[in-house]
Design an enzyme around this catalytic site. Structure first.
Site, mmCIF file in Angstrom:
data_model
loop_
_atom_site.group_PDB
_atom_site.id
_atom_site.type_symbol
_atom_site.label_atom_id
_atom_site.label_comp_id
_atom_site.label_asym_id
_atom_site.label_seq_id
_atom_site.Cartn_x
_atom_site.Cartn_y
_atom_site.Cartn_z
ATOM 1 C CD GLU A 127 -28.478 0.390 -23.670
ATOM 2 O OE1 GLU A 127 -28.204 0.479 -24.876
ATOM 3 O OE2 GLU A 127 -28.762 -0.685 -23.096
ATOM 4 C CD GLU A 150 -21.586 -0.622 -18.152
ATOM 5 O OE1 GLU A 150 -22.697 -0.955 -18.581
ATOM 6 O OE2 GLU A 150 -21.192 -0.896 -16.997
ATOM 7 C CG ASP A 169 -26.086 -4.113 -11.792
ATOM 8 O OD1 ASP A 169 -26.221 -4.949 -12.709
ATOM 9 O OD2 ASP A 169 -25.048 -3.443 -11.635
ATOM 10 C CG ASP A 195 -33.430 -9.664 -14.279
ATOM 11 O OD1 ASP A 195 -32.780 -8.757 -14.834
ATOM 12 O OD2 ASP A 195 -33.204 -10.052 -13.125
ATOM 13 C CB THR A 217 -29.178 -7.056 -24.121
ATOM 14 O OG1 THR A 217 -29.936 -7.613 -23.041
ATOM 15 C CG2 THR A 217 -29.892 -5.864 -24.714
ATOM 16 N NE ARG A 218 -22.004 -11.157 -21.419
ATOM 17 C CZ ARG A 218 -21.468 -10.574 -20.353
ATOM 18 N NH1 ARG A 218 -21.454 -9.266 -20.261
ATOM 19 N NH2 ARG A 218 -20.934 -11.296 -19.405
ATOM 20 C CG PHE A 219 -27.371 -9.154 -18.190
ATOM 21 C CD1 PHE A 219 -26.135 -8.658 -18.588
ATOM 22 C CD2 PHE A 219 -27.469 -9.730 -16.931
ATOM 23 C CE1 PHE A 219 -25.034 -8.717 -17.756
ATOM 24 C CE2 PHE A 219 -26.374 -9.798 -16.081
ATOM 25 C CZ PHE A 219 -25.156 -9.287 -16.487
ATOM 26 C CD GLU A 220 -34.513 -10.034 -24.325
ATOM 27 O OE1 GLU A 220 -35.343 -9.190 -23.991
ATOM 28 O OE2 GLU A 220 -34.252 -10.284 -25.519
HETATM 29 C C1 LIG Z 1 -27.142 -6.538 -15.610
HETATM 30 S S1 LIG Z 1 -26.122 -5.593 -16.627
HETATM 31 C C2 LIG Z 1 -27.114 -5.320 -18.105
HETATM 32 C C3 LIG Z 1 -26.265 -4.913 -19.276
HETATM 33 C C4 LIG Z 1 -27.031 -4.719 -20.596
HETATM 34 N N1 LIG Z 1 -27.989 -3.640 -20.491
HETATM 35 C C5 LIG Z 1 -27.701 -5.990 -21.041
HETATM 36 O O1 LIG Z 1 -28.949 -6.007 -21.099
HETATM 37 O O2 LIG Z 1 -26.969 -6.959 -21.348
HETATM 38 C C6 LIG Z 1 -26.224 -3.980 -15.856
HETATM 39 C C7 LIG Z 1 -25.180 -3.030 -16.392
HETATM 40 O O3 LIG Z 1 -25.410 -1.747 -15.831
HETATM 41 C C8 LIG Z 1 -24.165 -1.197 -15.411
HETATM 42 N N2 LIG Z 1 -24.488 -0.255 -14.309
HETATM 43 C C9 LIG Z 1 -24.983 -0.595 -13.096
HETATM 44 N N3 LIG Z 1 -25.177 0.508 -12.358
HETATM 45 C C10 LIG Z 1 -24.793 1.560 -13.121
HETATM 46 C C11 LIG Z 1 -24.739 2.946 -12.904
HETATM 47 N N4 LIG Z 1 -25.103 3.481 -11.733
HETATM 48 N N5 LIG Z 1 -24.281 3.733 -13.893
HETATM 49 C C12 LIG Z 1 -23.899 3.185 -15.095
HETATM 50 N N6 LIG Z 1 -23.925 1.869 -15.355
HETATM 51 C C13 LIG Z 1 -24.357 1.075 -14.382
HETATM 52 C C14 LIG Z 1 -23.342 -2.396 -14.977
HETATM 53 O O4 LIG Z 1 -21.946 -2.138 -15.013
HETATM 54 C C15 LIG Z 1 -23.758 -3.432 -16.012
HETATM 55 O O5 LIG Z 1 -22.948 -3.391 -17.173
#
Ligand SMILES: C[S@@+](CC[C@H](N)C(=O)[O-])C[C@H]1O[C@@H](n2cnc3c(N)ncnc32)[C@H](O)[C@@H]1O
Length: 202
Positions: free
Chosen positions: A34, A59, A109, A145, A175-178
């Protein structure tokens, strides 16, 4: 500026170095990865549903691996390895070619401002690297999204060795973001399923 300079300032931190050193990823059986696991709900759930598989969480946000590894420990899950670094570095340096069966990224992101598009993860180059790390017949799932990011990723997929299944989907990952999006009355997300059809040399 190179995005790696911006995002990969932190050293690679591995939650359980001893367990990681004992991994032979080429012979570890089914491996799921993941990318950007955030608070880790999906990773923890998958790992408890599939105790016979090895799960690698990547992460880049500092501190998340401590939190998620505590939760993995309290659930007695010993099939999870967590890495704190950015996905580009993890795939380049820690994951061998043809080693993983399934990769997923939920709500990556989207970097919506045009001047920030260069920071987006799922470029053609990254999709080619992802293809190289997947086993034959392996698959990757991206759920976003952002319809704009979805369309942008679709444009990156030519010459990446994948066959695609894609389209809008309802919430289903919890998930938290969903949950954050559901609270804001967003109920349509965009799925890109990438099925490895041809191996790309990286
Ligand atoms: C919008 S959050 C979504 C988190 C989780 N998947 C959820 O659905 O709740 C995006 C996550 O991806 C991580 N992230 C962004 N770019 C990344 C990268 N290049 N490598 C690893 N993690 C990354 C961010 O730190 C963040 O925790």
């Amino acid at each position: 500026m190179d995005t790696r300079e911006i995002f990969c300032k932190n050293p690679v931190i591995i939650s359980d170095v001893k367990a990681w050193a004992g991994n032979n990823l080429k012979n570890a059986g089914t491996i799921e990865v993941e990318i950007g696991f955030g608070s880790g709900e999906y990773l923890l759930r998958r790992a408890s549903e599939h105790p016979d598989r090895l799960f690698i969480g990547i992460e880049k946000k500092p501190g998340m691996i401590t939190e998620v590894s505590k939760r993995a420990e309290s659930r007695n899950l010993d099939n999870i390895r967590l890495i704190e670094t950015c996905a580009e570095d993890a795939f380049n340096d820690l994951i061998p070619s043809c080693s993983i069966t399934r990769a997923y990224s939920l709500f990556p992101d989207p970097w919506p401002k045009r001047k920030h598009n260069k920071y987006r993860l799922f470029t053609k180059a990254y999709l080619r690297l992802l293809n190289n790390r997947l086993v034959s017949g392996g698959e990757a799932l991206i759920v976003t999204d952002s319809e704009e990011y979805y369309r942008w990723i679709l444009k990156q997929t030519s010459d990446t060795g994948f066959e695609l299944e894609n389209g809008p989907i309802p919430p289903q990952f919890d998930t938290r973001f969903e949950r954050k999006w559901i609270k804001q009355n967003v109920s349509t997300f965009y799925r890109i399923q990438l099925n490895k059809a041809e191996h790309i040399e990286a």
